[in-house]
Enzyme design. Structure first.
Site, PDB file in Angstrom:
ATOM      1  N   HIS A 185       0.785  -1.230   0.000  1.00  0.00           N
ATOM      2  CA  HIS A 185       0.000   0.000   0.000  1.00  0.00           C
ATOM      3  C   HIS A 185       0.818   1.282   0.000  1.00  0.00           C
ATOM      4  CE1 HIS A 185       0.695   0.643   4.374  1.00  0.00           C
ATOM      5  NE2 HIS A 185       0.798  -0.673   4.378  1.00  0.00           N
ATOM      6  N   HIS A 186       2.132   1.196   0.098  1.00  0.00           N
ATOM      7  CA  HIS A 186       2.933   2.426   0.140  1.00  0.00           C
ATOM      8  C   HIS A 186       3.186   3.018  -1.247  1.00  0.00           C
ATOM      9  CE1 HIS A 186       3.745   2.305   4.408  1.00  0.00           C
ATOM     10  NE2 HIS A 186       4.084   1.031   4.321  1.00  0.00           N
ATOM     11  N   ALA A 187       3.002   2.233  -2.290  1.00  0.00           N
ATOM     12  CA  ALA A 187       3.277   2.731  -3.640  1.00  0.00           C
ATOM     13  C   ALA A 187       2.324   3.867  -3.992  1.00  0.00           C
ATOM     14  CB  ALA A 187       3.141   1.601  -4.648  1.00  0.00           C
TER      15      ALA A 187
END
Length: 205
Positions: free
Chosen positions: A121-123
């Site tokens: 989810h950090h992208a």
């Protein structure tokens, strides 16, 4: 190819291997109704472009073939996200598994689904970050929205996003014309995606 940043990187494939071994050894795959879905098809590039920019996808492709490729503006070639062989294809497979999980629950064939390799989810829309290349969570949520779902709910503390398993903060992968709203409601945190004027939506899956 494996989602593998190389020796010494904390995001190592052994994490998923050990998770699967625990699931198997605890007999979870033998419980009534449990199903191991394989093989999983990779996500289409069109699915990735729902939330990521074409320029970023092109950069990931380049890094997949040239391990010396560095693009700090797009988060590639950093300590967190070094280039590795087949990075583009491996990331498509992760997103494909999360899409399959979302589709299984949304379609009613399964009550729960999980991708133990997912939750990247950090992208961001234009950059990799925090071990994450393509944001499989945002890709699946956008797929659900395009299929008619207007609200995705995250259970506080569980990391599950409606029909999408694993932890996630879908705001990172938002389209520029979308807005993410947060509204706390008891033990649930609801994420509503839509235009500025849209306040109402159907219930989350």
């Amino acid at each position: 190819r494996a989602y593998d940043f190389g020796p010494g990187h904390p995001m190592a494939p052994v994490r998923q291997q050990l998770t699967y071994r625990l699931v198997r050894d605890f007999g979870l795959l033998d419980t009534p109704g449990a199903q191991l879905v394989e093989p999983i098809e990779p996500a289409d590039v069109a699915d990735i472009l729902r939330v990521h920019s074409p320029d970023f996808v092109d950069a990931v492709r380049l890094a997949s073939e040239d391990l010396s490729y560095v693009d700090l503006h797009r988060g590639i070639g950093t300590e967190d996200v070094p280039a590795f062989p087949g990075m583009h294809d491996a990331s498509l497979h992760v997103a494909g598994a999360t899409l399959a999980a979302a589709a299984a629950v949304a379609g009613g064939s399964h009550l729960h689904a999980v991708n133990i390799s997912g939750g990247l989810h950090h992208a961001a829309r234009d950059a990799a970050s925090g071990f994450c290349v393509y944001n499989d969570i945002a890709v699946a949520i956008q797929w659900l929205l395009d299929a008619g779902v207007e609200r995705v709910a995250q259970e506080r503390g569980t990391g599950q996003l409606g029909a999408v398993p694993q932890r996630g903060h879908p705001r990172h992968g938002l389209q520029p014309d979308r807005q993410l709203r947060h509204r706390e409601k008891g033990a649930r945190e609801e994420h509503e995606w839509g235009d500025d004027e849209a306040e109402d939506g159907r219930e989350a899956l």
